[in-house]
Motif scaffolding. Structure first.
Motif, PDB file in Angstrom:
ATOM      1  N   PHE A 105      42.320  46.702  30.478  1.00  0.00           N
ATOM      2  CA  PHE A 105      40.890  46.856  30.735  1.00  0.00           C
ATOM      3  C   PHE A 105      40.155  45.534  30.527  1.00  0.00           C
ATOM      4  O   PHE A 105      39.374  45.094  31.375  1.00  0.00           O
ATOM      5  CB  PHE A 105      40.267  47.927  29.814  1.00  0.00           C
ATOM      6  CG  PHE A 105      38.766  47.955  29.905  1.00  0.00           C
ATOM      7  CD1 PHE A 105      38.121  48.691  30.890  1.00  0.00           C
ATOM      8  CD2 PHE A 105      37.984  47.189  29.033  1.00  0.00           C
ATOM      9  CE1 PHE A 105      36.735  48.670  31.004  1.00  0.00           C
ATOM     10  CE2 PHE A 105      36.598  47.168  29.139  1.00  0.00           C
ATOM     11  CZ  PHE A 105      35.971  47.909  30.125  1.00  0.00           C
ATOM     12  N   SER A 106      40.396  44.875  29.387  1.00  0.00           N
ATOM     13  CA  SER A 106      39.601  43.675  29.077  1.00  0.00           C
ATOM     14  C   SER A 106      39.937  42.530  30.031  1.00  0.00           C
ATOM     15  O   SER A 106      39.043  41.792  30.450  1.00  0.00           O
ATOM     16  CB  SER A 106      39.771  43.265  27.609  1.00  0.00           C
ATOM     17  OG  SER A 106      41.074  42.825  27.356  1.00  0.00           O
ATOM     18  N   LYS A 107      41.198  42.407  30.411  1.00  0.00           N
ATOM     19  CA  LYS A 107      41.545  41.335  31.362  1.00  0.00           C
ATOM     20  C   LYS A 107      40.902  41.611  32.725  1.00  0.00           C
ATOM     21  O   LYS A 107      40.349  40.699  33.345  1.00  0.00           O
ATOM     22  CB  LYS A 107      43.073  41.220  31.513  1.00  0.00           C
ATOM     23  CG  LYS A 107      43.818  40.753  30.284  1.00  0.00           C
ATOM     24  CD  LYS A 107      43.457  39.359  29.799  1.00  0.00           C
ATOM     25  CE  LYS A 107      43.917  38.235  30.703  1.00  0.00           C
ATOM     26  NZ  LYS A 107      43.726  36.900  30.075  1.00  0.00           N
ATOM     27  N   ASN A 108      40.948  42.841  33.169  1.00  0.00           N
ATOM     28  CA  ASN A 108      40.345  43.172  34.462  1.00  0.00           C
ATOM     29  C   ASN A 108      38.828  42.997  34.440  1.00  0.00           C
ATOM     30  O   ASN A 108      38.223  42.570  35.420  1.00  0.00           O
ATOM     31  CB  ASN A 108      40.708  44.603  34.885  1.00  0.00           C
ATOM     32  CG  ASN A 108      42.179  44.724  35.275  1.00  0.00           C
ATOM     33  OD1 ASN A 108      42.831  43.708  35.540  1.00  0.00           O
ATOM     34  ND2 ASN A 108      42.707  45.932  35.303  1.00  0.00           N
ATOM     35  N   LYS A 112      36.788  40.559  36.915  1.00  0.00           N
ATOM     36  CA  LYS A 112      35.736  41.100  37.772  1.00  0.00           C
ATOM     37  C   LYS A 112      34.412  40.368  37.569  1.00  0.00           C
ATOM     38  O   LYS A 112      33.663  40.162  38.516  1.00  0.00           O
ATOM     39  CB  LYS A 112      35.571  42.595  37.455  1.00  0.00           C
ATOM     40  CG  LYS A 112      34.569  43.323  38.336  1.00  0.00           C
ATOM     41  CD  LYS A 112      34.654  44.832  38.109  1.00  0.00           C
ATOM     42  CE  LYS A 112      33.511  45.562  38.787  1.00  0.00           C
ATOM     43  NZ  LYS A 112      33.486  46.999  38.434  1.00  0.00           N
ATOM     44  N   TYR A 113      34.125  39.958  36.331  1.00  0.00           N
ATOM     45  CA  TYR A 113      32.823  39.353  36.043  1.00  0.00           C
ATOM     46  C   TYR A 113      32.916  37.844  35.780  1.00  0.00           C
ATOM     47  O   TYR A 113      31.989  37.251  35.214  1.00  0.00           O
ATOM     48  CB  TYR A 113      32.166  40.074  34.861  1.00  0.00           C
ATOM     49  CG  TYR A 113      31.808  41.512  35.207  1.00  0.00           C
ATOM     50  CD1 TYR A 113      30.607  41.815  35.845  1.00  0.00           C
ATOM     51  CD2 TYR A 113      32.697  42.550  34.947  1.00  0.00           C
ATOM     52  CE1 TYR A 113      30.292  43.124  36.184  1.00  0.00           C
ATOM     53  CE2 TYR A 113      32.400  43.862  35.285  1.00  0.00           C
ATOM     54  CZ  TYR A 113      31.195  44.147  35.911  1.00  0.00           C
ATOM     55  OH  TYR A 113      30.891  45.448  36.255  1.00  0.00           O
ATOM     56  N   ASN A 114      34.026  37.246  36.228  1.00  0.00           N
ATOM     57  CA  ASN A 114      34.175  35.783  36.128  1.00  0.00           C
ATOM     58  C   ASN A 114      33.996  35.229  34.725  1.00  0.00           C
ATOM     59  O   ASN A 114      33.353  34.193  34.536  1.00  0.00           O
ATOM     60  CB  ASN A 114      33.148  35.085  37.035  1.00  0.00           C
ATOM     61  CG  ASN A 114      33.586  35.143  38.468  1.00  0.00           C
ATOM     62  OD1 ASN A 114      34.767  34.930  38.746  1.00  0.00           O
ATOM     63  ND2 ASN A 114      32.664  35.455  39.360  1.00  0.00           N
ATOM     64  N   ILE A 115      34.549  35.912  33.764  1.00  0.00           N
ATOM     65  CA  ILE A 115      34.488  35.413  32.378  1.00  0.00           C
ATOM     66  C   ILE A 115      35.790  34.633  32.131  1.00  0.00           C
ATOM     67  O   ILE A 115      36.878  35.160  32.382  1.00  0.00           O
ATOM     68  CB  ILE A 115      34.327  36.598  31.395  1.00  0.00           C
ATOM     69  CG1 ILE A 115      32.991  37.311  31.685  1.00  0.00           C
ATOM     70  CG2 ILE A 115      34.404  36.131  29.947  1.00  0.00           C
ATOM     71  CD1 ILE A 115      32.851  38.675  31.059  1.00  0.00           C
ATOM     72  N   GLU A 247      26.452  31.234  27.421  1.00  0.00           N
ATOM     73  CA  GLU A 247      26.145  31.380  28.849  1.00  0.00           C
ATOM     74  C   GLU A 247      27.311  31.911  29.672  1.00  0.00           C
ATOM     75  O   GLU A 247      27.115  32.669  30.614  1.00  0.00           O
ATOM     76  CB  GLU A 247      25.718  30.022  29.418  1.00  0.00           C
ATOM     77  CG  GLU A 247      24.254  29.720  29.133  1.00  0.00           C
ATOM     78  CD  GLU A 247      23.927  28.236  29.259  1.00  0.00           C
ATOM     79  OE1 GLU A 247      24.661  27.519  29.981  1.00  0.00           O
ATOM     80  OE2 GLU A 247      22.947  27.794  28.618  1.00  0.00           O
ATOM     81  N   THR A 248      28.537  31.483  29.322  1.00  0.00           N
ATOM     82  CA  THR A 248      29.669  31.842  30.187  1.00  0.00           C
ATOM     83  C   THR A 248      30.485  33.016  29.656  1.00  0.00           C
ATOM     84  O   THR A 248      31.268  33.611  30.388  1.00  0.00           O
ATOM     85  CB  THR A 248      30.616  30.641  30.388  1.00  0.00           C
ATOM     86  OG1 THR A 248      31.195  30.290  29.112  1.00  0.00           O
ATOM     87  CG2 THR A 248      29.883  29.442  30.957  1.00  0.00           C
ATOM     88  N   ILE A 249      30.315  33.344  28.360  1.00  0.00           N
ATOM     89  CA  ILE A 249      31.174  34.383  27.780  1.00  0.00           C
ATOM     90  C   ILE A 249      30.372  35.520  27.120  1.00  0.00           C
ATOM     91  O   ILE A 249      30.522  36.681  27.504  1.00  0.00           O
ATOM     92  CB  ILE A 249      32.163  33.763  26.760  1.00  0.00           C
ATOM     93  CG1 ILE A 249      33.133  32.815  27.491  1.00  0.00           C
ATOM     94  CG2 ILE A 249      32.944  34.860  26.035  1.00  0.00           C
ATOM     95  CD1 ILE A 249      34.050  32.012  26.585  1.00  0.00           C
ATOM     96  N   ILE A 254      28.434  41.161  27.532  1.00  0.00           N
ATOM     97  CA  ILE A 254      27.511  42.255  27.225  1.00  0.00           C
ATOM     98  C   ILE A 254      27.007  42.887  28.526  1.00  0.00           C
ATOM     99  O   ILE A 254      26.983  44.120  28.677  1.00  0.00           O
ATOM    100  CB  ILE A 254      26.306  41.713  26.403  1.00  0.00           C
ATOM    101  CG1 ILE A 254      26.783  41.072  25.099  1.00  0.00           C
ATOM    102  CG2 ILE A 254      25.262  42.798  26.132  1.00  0.00           C
ATOM    103  CD1 ILE A 254      27.597  41.956  24.212  1.00  0.00           C
ATOM    104  N   ASN A 255      26.640  42.019  29.480  1.00  0.00           N
ATOM    105  CA  ASN A 255      26.146  42.520  30.765  1.00  0.00           C
ATOM    106  C   ASN A 255      27.227  43.272  31.534  1.00  0.00           C
ATOM    107  O   ASN A 255      26.965  44.296  32.164  1.00  0.00           O
ATOM    108  CB  ASN A 255      25.605  41.363  31.620  1.00  0.00           C
ATOM    109  CG  ASN A 255      24.354  40.760  30.995  1.00  0.00           C
ATOM    110  OD1 ASN A 255      23.653  41.429  30.235  1.00  0.00           O
ATOM    111  ND2 ASN A 255      24.069  39.502  31.301  1.00  0.00           N
TER     112      ASN A 255
END
Ligand code: AMP
Ligand code: GLY
Length: 419
Positions: A105-108, A112-115, A247-249, A254-255
């Motif tokens: 889940f966390s990797k996906n 998905k959100y470019n983290i 800014e990047t993580i 959270i968003n």
């Protein structure tokens, strides 16, 4: 006010000691706690995973607020169950705790959100994973999907070791069902930083940064452990890097959780690696780190209960969260042999002069006598004007704690001093 803290290790002892600075708390219970914290909390013999009994206890004892500290009850839904009977909690609900409960889940989520995180592939079939390893870059990192007592990560230096790791997880099930799905990911290098943060799902407030020492022996040798010591702040984590991480993580995470309908409220732990290409996420934890908490909370100057309640109520934006500008170091004292076979049951003597600085993880009261009862027995924390002083102070305090078969690393903080 009656507060209960679920869990029974050094982290929970540190949370309890900090909470107790708030004088509106009249009673504080630890479920199950351990014999070494009996002077600070009323220990109740209910296991951290026994949610049904926790709920029953909370209702019967009119608990006003609960802190769910360990990963297992969070992932199993302790917060959901307690909220259902009207007990406000600090900690994410089950839907949000999946950020630690499932590495897939966390990797996906990060993809998905470019983290920024290590490149990876997910496998649910052993043969496909083994085939992938024929050409994968080496060293490589193999991770069991689910919780595995912090041991579900194997770093393989050779193709043979990587394949053996896959077989042990997927066929021999060394981590049980946690290894039914695995992640194979890129090996990253760089200094590691732990950043615990308070978040109510809208605001994110990073706590002071820290550094864990996961290997059992000096010089980062030996086996991976639950953590042999910590220091805070982490000197590699500069203000500029903190800004990039926000800014990047931090905010993107959270968003992302909000967008997935999994709003995270509680302590979100960012395990980061500062690579040449910038900070990347190694792991998320849905809770306070252990033993990071034992250096982070002693440096918190604000009232912990007030901050926790603002997280629960969604008013973190108006809450002051202030940390001292001093440094802290925590040396974990373990039973020799940990994380493998070790003997325990030895008498544990903590000099009165250092009692306030000791967070007990593995001890029990045997007819009123405190005895060791675990691999990691306790953590000794000290604060100093600077990191070097904090480390020296911590080791002086270690000399005032005595038990049979004691073992600890002599180089906690040495790497940080070289930063
Ligand atoms: P974890 O159990 O997820 O905390 O991982 C244990 C340790 O494995 C981390 O603290 C890192 O030192 C290391 N690790 C995890 N993932 C990676 C990676 N992709 N590259 C290099 N080291 C890693
Ligand atoms: N110290 C690492 C953890 O709590 O997972």
């Amino acid at each position: 006010m009656k507060v209960m803290v679920i869990g029974g290790g050094g982290r929970e002892h540190a949370i309890i000691k900090k909470l107790k600075e708030n004088k509106t708390i009249t009673e504080i219970y630890a479920l199950p706690g351990n014999g070494g914290m009996a002077e600070d909390a009323i220990c109740v013999d209910i296991g951290a995973k026994d949610i049904e009994k926790q709920v029953e206890f909370a209702v019967n004892n009119k608990i006003d607020y609960a802190v769910v500290a360990p990963d297992d009850p969070l992932v199993l839904g302790a917060v959901d169950a307690l909220n259902k009977v009207g007990v406000p909690c600090f900690g994410p609900d089950k839907k949000a705790a999946i950020i630690e409960g499932s590495k897939v889940f966390s990797k996906n989520l990060m993809k998905k959100y470019n983290i920024p995180t290590a490149e990876y592939e997910v496998f649910s079939d052993k043969e496909t994973a083994l085939k992938y390893l024929d050409t994968a870059p080496i060293p490589t990192v193999i991770k069991a999907d689910g919780l595995a007592l912090g041991k579900g990560v194997i770093i393989a230096e050779t193709r043979e070791d990587a394949k053996a790791a896959v077989t042990s997880m997927m066929e021999d099930k060394i981590f049980g069902d946690s290894g039914s799905n695995i992640v194979i990911e890129e090996f990253l290098t760089g200094p590691e930083v732990s950043v615990l943060s308070f978040t109510d799902g809208k605001t994110v407030v990073p706590m002071i940064s820290s550094m864990d020492h996961k290997r059992a022996l000096d010089g980062d040798m030996g086996l991976n452990t639950g953590g042999m010591g910590t220091i805070a702040p982490n000197p590699y984590y500069t203000e500029d890097i903190a800004k990039v991480c926000m800014e990047t993580i931090f905010l993107p995470t959270i968003n992302a959780m909000n967008s997935e309908g999994r709003t995270f409220k509680g302590c979100l732990y960012f395990g980061l690696m500062l690579t040449e290409k910038g900070p990347k996420v190694i792991e998320y934890n849905c809770r306070f780190g252990d033993p990071e908490t034992q250096v982070v909370l002693p440096l918190l100057e604000s009232d912990l209960l007030t901050v926790m309640q603002s997280v629960t109520n969604g008013t973190l934006d108006t809450c002051e969260v202030k940390f001292s500008d001093k440094s802290a170091a925590c040396v974990v004292m373990a039973s020799n042999g940990y994380p493998q076979k070790y003997e325990s049951g030895f008498e544990l003597n903590i000099d009165n002069s250092v009692k306030d600085s000791v967070y007990v993880a593995g001890a029990r009261l045997d007819d009123g006598v405190l005895k060791t009862a675990g691999g990691r027995v306790l953590g000794v924390t000290a604060i100093g004007e600077d990191l070097k002083t904090a480390i020296n102070n911590a080791y002086s305090k270690v000399d005032k704690v005595k038990f049979g078969n004691a073992f600890y690393r002599k180089d906690i903080g040495a790497k940080a001093l070289k930063a």
